[in-house]
Design a protein around this motif. Structure first.
Motif: not given
Length: 280
Positions: A1-17
């Motif tokens: 899996m391609t490494a994500q920046t913290a900002a990208q990870a947080m944006a994806d997590a926000t969408h999931r939640l």
């Protein structure tokens, strides 16, 4: 899996939640990222452009997956803030809630020397009162041994353990002496109201701390019955209530001889605390 920046990870997590129906997904994604990265939440912005290490990314993924099935944030990070202090919490105790700070403010409006907390739970009420009133001593009781252990740990954390006695008791059954302040946030949700609670509360908080399995007033009856033996002359008792229970609890307090019974509203304007005084 391609490494994500913290900002990208947080944006994806926000969408999931958000898709999972979490009430404040952006806040939770931020708090959980800070926990996964083992930094203060205030520093998340500083790491936003950086790629997450595999270790942090794995921890974050696990936390977000659990939050998506509605495990409370406080259970995932093991603590909750209350009245400016952080309290250790778990699934064995009711989460400290901001509205309970109304009870704290009311209790601190007058001095007290000895306080009893009935249903001590996490210890957030007893420990806060002792921390704020440096000369006071107190007793906290709970039917749950696990809650007593949690409250004792929080007493140590906030350095009031020498002034706090915490042990198991079914309301007043294992309580001796009199107190000039008695406080409680008892289980006040009626059994018929349980289905209306959020998944976080209904599925992950201890049922015995939420409901009496009946009309939601059993705890107030038990507390009222014991006040004559344990509330000192001119002493105060105050209990947190549900927003529709003020009249019933007021009647109970008057029926056992209390005077000057009043109701205090929380910051949202809802009836939150009923307070009464023992006569001279």
């Amino acid at each position: 899996m391609t490494a994500q920046t913290a900002a990208q990870a947080m944006a994806d997590a926000t969408h999931r939640l958000r898709a999972a129906g979490v009430t404040d997904p952006a806040r939770d994604a931020r708090v959980l990222l800070a926990h996964a990265a083992r930094i203060e939440a205030s520093r998340v912005t500083l790491i936003a452009p950086e790629e997450l290490s595999d270790e942090v990314a794995d921890r974050y993924e696990q936390l977000i997956s659990l939050r998506a099935i509605r495990v409370p944030v406080s259970h995932l990070i093991g603590e909750r803030e209350f009245y400016g202090r952080r309290f250790k919490v778990s699934g064995d105790v009711l989460d400290p809630r901001p509205e309970t700070e109304t009870l704290i403010e009311t209790a601190l409006s007058q001095p007290f020397a000895r306080v009893l907390d009935l249903g001590v739970g996490s210890g957030c009420i007893l420990v806060t009162l002792l921390a704020e009133q440096g000369q006071a001593t107190g007793v906290g009781v709970d039917l749950s041994d696990a809650a007593c252990l949690q409250a004792s740990a929080n007493a140590v954390l906030h350095r009031v353990q020498d002034r706090a006695e915490i042990h198991a008791s079914d309301w007043f059954s294992n309580v001796d002496g009199q107190f000039d302040l008695i406080v409680s946030n008892p289980p006040y949700i009626a059994l018929s109201e349980m289905e209306g609670l959020s998944t976080e509360v209904r599925e992950f908080e201890p049922e015995m701390a939420l409901t009496d399995g009946g009309d939601g007033l059993a705890a107030y009856r038990a507390i009222s019955a014991g006040l004559g033996a344990h509330l000192a002359p001119k002493g105060r008792v105050m209990v947190e209530i549900g927003p529709t229970q003020a009249a019933a609890v007021t009647d109970l307090f008057y029926s056992v001889g209390l005077v000057n019974v009043c109701t205090i509203r929380d910051l949202d304007g809802r009836d939150r605390v009923v307070c009464g005084f023992a006569p001279d």
